[in-house]
Design a protein around this motif. Sequence first.
Motif, PDB file in Angstrom:
ATOM      1  N   PRO A 275     -25.855-120.277 -46.073  1.00 16.46           N
ATOM      2  CA  PRO A 275     -24.454-120.219 -46.516  1.00 16.46           C
ATOM      3  C   PRO A 275     -23.914-121.606 -46.886  1.00 16.46           C
ATOM      4  N   ILE A 276     -23.001-121.633 -47.865  1.00 15.75           N
ATOM      5  CA  ILE A 276     -22.291-122.862 -48.228  1.00 15.75           C
ATOM      6  C   ILE A 276     -20.800-122.543 -48.289  1.00 15.75           C
ATOM      7  N   GLN A 277     -19.974-123.558 -48.300  1.00 14.73           N
ATOM      8  CA  GLN A 277     -18.530-123.358 -48.256  1.00 14.73           C
ATOM      9  C   GLN A 277     -17.900-123.196 -49.640  1.00 14.73           C
ATOM     10  N   SER A 278     -18.554-123.767 -50.675  1.00 11.51           N
ATOM     11  CA  SER A 278     -17.978-123.668 -52.019  1.00 11.51           C
ATOM     12  C   SER A 278     -19.073-123.748 -53.064  1.00 11.51           C
ATOM     13  N   ALA A 279     -18.736-123.282 -54.262  1.00 16.11           N
ATOM     14  CA  ALA A 279     -19.679-123.315 -55.386  1.00 16.11           C
ATOM     15  C   ALA A 279     -18.953-123.824 -56.620  1.00 16.11           C
ATOM     16  N   ASN A 280     -19.699-124.530 -57.492  1.00 17.84           N
ATOM     17  CA  ASN A 280     -19.132-125.116 -58.697  1.00 17.84           C
ATOM     18  C   ASN A 280     -19.694-124.447 -59.944  1.00 17.84           C
ATOM     19  N   GLU A 281     -19.077-124.722 -61.070  1.00 18.52           N
ATOM     20  CA  GLU A 281     -19.488-124.143 -62.346  1.00 18.52           C
ATOM     21  C   GLU A 281     -20.983-124.326 -62.587  1.00 18.52           C
ATOM     22  N   GLY A 282     -21.639-123.227 -62.962  1.00 16.65           N
ATOM     23  CA  GLY A 282     -23.074-123.248 -63.242  1.00 16.65           C
ATOM     24  C   GLY A 282     -23.936-122.885 -62.050  1.00 16.65           C
ATOM     25  N   ASP A 283     -23.371-122.891 -60.826  1.00 13.98           N
ATOM     26  CA  ASP A 283     -24.167-122.576 -59.626  1.00 13.98           C
ATOM     27  C   ASP A 283     -24.564-121.097 -59.611  1.00 13.98           C
ATOM     28  N   LYS A 284     -25.852-120.855 -59.264  1.00 11.44           N
ATOM     29  CA  LYS A 284     -26.336-119.491 -59.076  1.00 11.44           C
ATOM     30  C   LYS A 284     -26.295-119.179 -57.585  1.00 11.44           C
ATOM     31  N   VAL A 285     -25.391-118.296 -57.188  1.00 11.22           N
ATOM     32  CA  VAL A 285     -25.180-118.000 -55.778  1.00 11.22           C
ATOM     33  C   VAL A 285     -24.968-116.496 -55.596  1.00 11.22           C
ATOM     34  N   THR A 286     -24.814-116.114 -54.333  1.00 13.34           N
ATOM     35  CA  THR A 286     -24.541-114.723 -53.986  1.00 13.34           C
ATOM     36  C   THR A 286     -23.255-114.675 -53.171  1.00 13.34           C
ATOM     37  N   LEU A 287     -22.369-113.769 -53.550  1.00  9.53           N
ATOM     38  CA  LEU A 287     -21.079-113.655 -52.872  1.00  9.53           C
ATOM     39  C   LEU A 287     -21.036-112.397 -52.009  1.00  9.53           C
ATOM     40  N   LEU A 288     -20.399-112.531 -50.857  1.00 13.78           N
ATOM     41  CA  LEU A 288     -20.225-111.413 -49.942  1.00 13.78           C
ATOM     42  C   LEU A 288     -18.740-111.283 -49.624  1.00 13.78           C
ATOM     43  N   MET A 289     -18.187-110.074 -49.846  1.00 12.83           N
ATOM     44  CA  MET A 289     -16.777-109.800 -49.570  1.00 12.83           C
ATOM     45  C   MET A 289     -16.674-108.601 -48.636  1.00 12.83           C
ATOM     46  N   PRO A 290     -15.568-108.434 -47.936  1.00 15.30           N
ATOM     47  CA  PRO A 290     -15.412-107.288 -47.038  1.00 15.30           C
ATOM     48  C   PRO A 290     -15.200-105.965 -47.768  1.00 15.30           C
ATOM     49  N   THR A 291     -14.790-106.030 -49.041  1.00 10.28           N
ATOM     50  CA  THR A 291     -14.523-104.824 -49.833  1.00 10.28           C
ATOM     51  C   THR A 291     -15.091-105.029 -51.235  1.00 10.28           C
ATOM     52  N   THR A 292     -15.639-103.967 -51.824  1.00 13.23           N
ATOM     53  CA  THR A 292     -16.170-104.090 -53.180  1.00 13.23           C
ATOM     54  C   THR A 292     -16.172-102.743 -53.892  1.00 13.23           C
ATOM     55  N   PRO A 293     -15.943-102.752 -55.214  1.00 10.93           N
ATOM     56  CA  PRO A 293     -16.128-101.540 -56.018  1.00 10.93           C
ATOM     57  C   PRO A 293     -17.516-101.510 -56.681  1.00 10.93           C
ATOM     58  N   PHE A 294     -18.316-102.567 -56.478  1.00 10.42           N
ATOM     59  CA  PHE A 294     -19.629-102.664 -57.120  1.00 10.42           C
ATOM     60  C   PHE A 294     -20.631-101.736 -56.432  1.00 10.42           C
ATOM     61  N   TYR A 295     -21.288-100.893 -57.237  1.00  9.70           N
ATOM     62  CA  TYR A 295     -22.337-100.033 -56.708  1.00  9.70           C
ATOM     63  C   TYR A 295     -23.617-100.860 -56.581  1.00  9.70           C
TER      64      TYR A 295
END
Length: 654
Positions: A256-276
């Motif tokens: 895990p990291i605290q922040s990401a900048n333009e161009g970074d390839k990362v994965t985001l985790l949120m408590p709620t999502t509409p993404f299947y």
Amino acid sequence: DTGMGLERLACIMQGVGNLFEVDTIQNVLAHVTRLSGKNYKENDEHDISLRVITDHIRSVTFMVCDGALPSNEGRGYVLRRLLRRAARHGRLLGISGAFLHEVCETVIQESGDAYPLLRERRDYIKRVIRVEEDRFEQTIDAGLKLLFEMIDATELRKDNVLSGEHVFKLYDTYGFPQALTMEILAERGLSMDETVFDRLMGEQRLRARTARAAMGDFGWQDADLGIDKTLKTEFVGYNNMVCETSIQYILTPEGPIQSANEGDKVTLLMPTTPFYAEGGGQVADFGEIYNEQAVFKVLDCKKTKDGQYLHIGYLASGELAVGQLVTVAVDKERRNAIQRAHSATHLLQRALRDVLGTHVEQSGSYVEPDRLRFDFTHFSTLSQAEIDAVRTAVNDMILEGVDVTIANMSQAEAQALGAMALFGEKYGDVVRVVRMGDCSIELCGGTHVSNTAKIGIFNMRGDSSVAAGVRRIEAHVGKLVMQEHLLAQQLLANVQEQFKAAPEDLKQRVEQHVAETKLMRREIEQFRVATLQQSAKLIRQEATTIGTLQLCVKTSDSWDADALRVIGDQLKQEDTVAVLASTLGDKLTFLAVCGKNAVAAGVKAGDIIKSISAATDGSGGGRPDTAMGGGKDVAKLAAALQSIASMIQGKLGG
């Protein structure tokens, strides 16, 4: 838990010493003894085979009923091993040909009251077993032929140990049982190099383990992501394609990291999502996660076994940090296209069962925007009439325009409704039932259209085989079919313009054109042959006499290989030697023909071609009467052809 299962209880209740003396199983054993002519408890080796067949055919019958199919992985591999081991023990008992599909009939009779599904799928179960038996028969026959060739070669070397590499090849490449190899070797007084065989088997297992480890479940399943596994993602995508939430984690391969900048390839985790998240054959949603400071492009979405949705992509602009509020938005057009294809798979399964029979079961699917792939159990290629019937049935159900209703209920309630489940899938106590009027009722966790009419048009693109007893259909729906129809209309319009014909006259006009073209080509070919035959006459007039033979040598820059053959056939007479050279397209091609008197005198076409091809940096050869070759250096052609006369004189003795 004492291990006191049903079968052990049956032994106690019936007062018998082992499983094979229980009444229902004893009847299966009796069937095998009748087929083999071997009585139980008269010969220890025979008893082993009788018990193996009895035990394995019971397992095989239930596995096939439960949706398993013979394959090289997973439970299909276990099924194949059980079935083939039983078939091999049948051979040891002297049973020739396929027989397990007959014994499974007794299994069904004995267990059908307790497991009525066995009777419902009787024909299907027997068909699957029979197909696999036939495949194994072919494997055995091919393996036996190869094994005996290896044994003969070993004995010819006066050796009594067969190479471990040979035995492993039989086992690994041809699926030939090692035990059967050992038995045949023992009969011939031979053995095998077990050290080499065991080493190769170990290497194979290591490769298999490495491959499984590399594949994983989908890479994230067993990885330690450095996140709180008790956190669950709430999926709201069944009813919403946009939601407001906050970023819980930003993940990288390093943690895990605290922040990401333009161009970074990362994965985001949120408590709620509409993404299947990809699953059940349906691909993941794409879309964006954004706020006033940044835009994150989501290119994939995975779900961990702990229930967390991982949004994989890159930061297109700005900066994101843990805790920031964001809008999570699914690509609506793409989701709608996926839903059209997913709902179409449900209708397709219904159509296949209606047209082909209730033995059809889903064996897998893959759903992406306006495209679907559907695997199902069936044993023969679909005829054009069946393809047309399935396509029509699906489109008829689409045109009915029935609402798609979705409800959560208990498994018992779903079964009472007649909902179909996908074999191999695990379902909880509460299941999600997707109903499309009277057309389809299935357990499904995917997303769907609200009405079948929204699927649009269904266009099935034929079927193919993916495994023994498993067929695959690929189809397009919605906008993709509309695009295909538009292209077809444009093509049709272009053809009409070319032929200057109205739509109703186009078929006749095309057929007329094809017939005229065939006639024209035939006339052109006849004229071409006549022209070449005339060329052959002129070449013969220029022949030179060498002893008793006539030598014809000619070069042209317009002859192809067929032309050389036509002229050569005309020149090949008893006393003739003809050598033709073509420089068409800066490529040297040679043809030589020799009449029977020339061949008898020692002048052979193959020798001539080898000589002139080599002289022009090429190669060639052939029979004594006809040979062809090629060269590379056109500058050396004249000298090569001039050498032919002296070569013939040498053959004729001066």
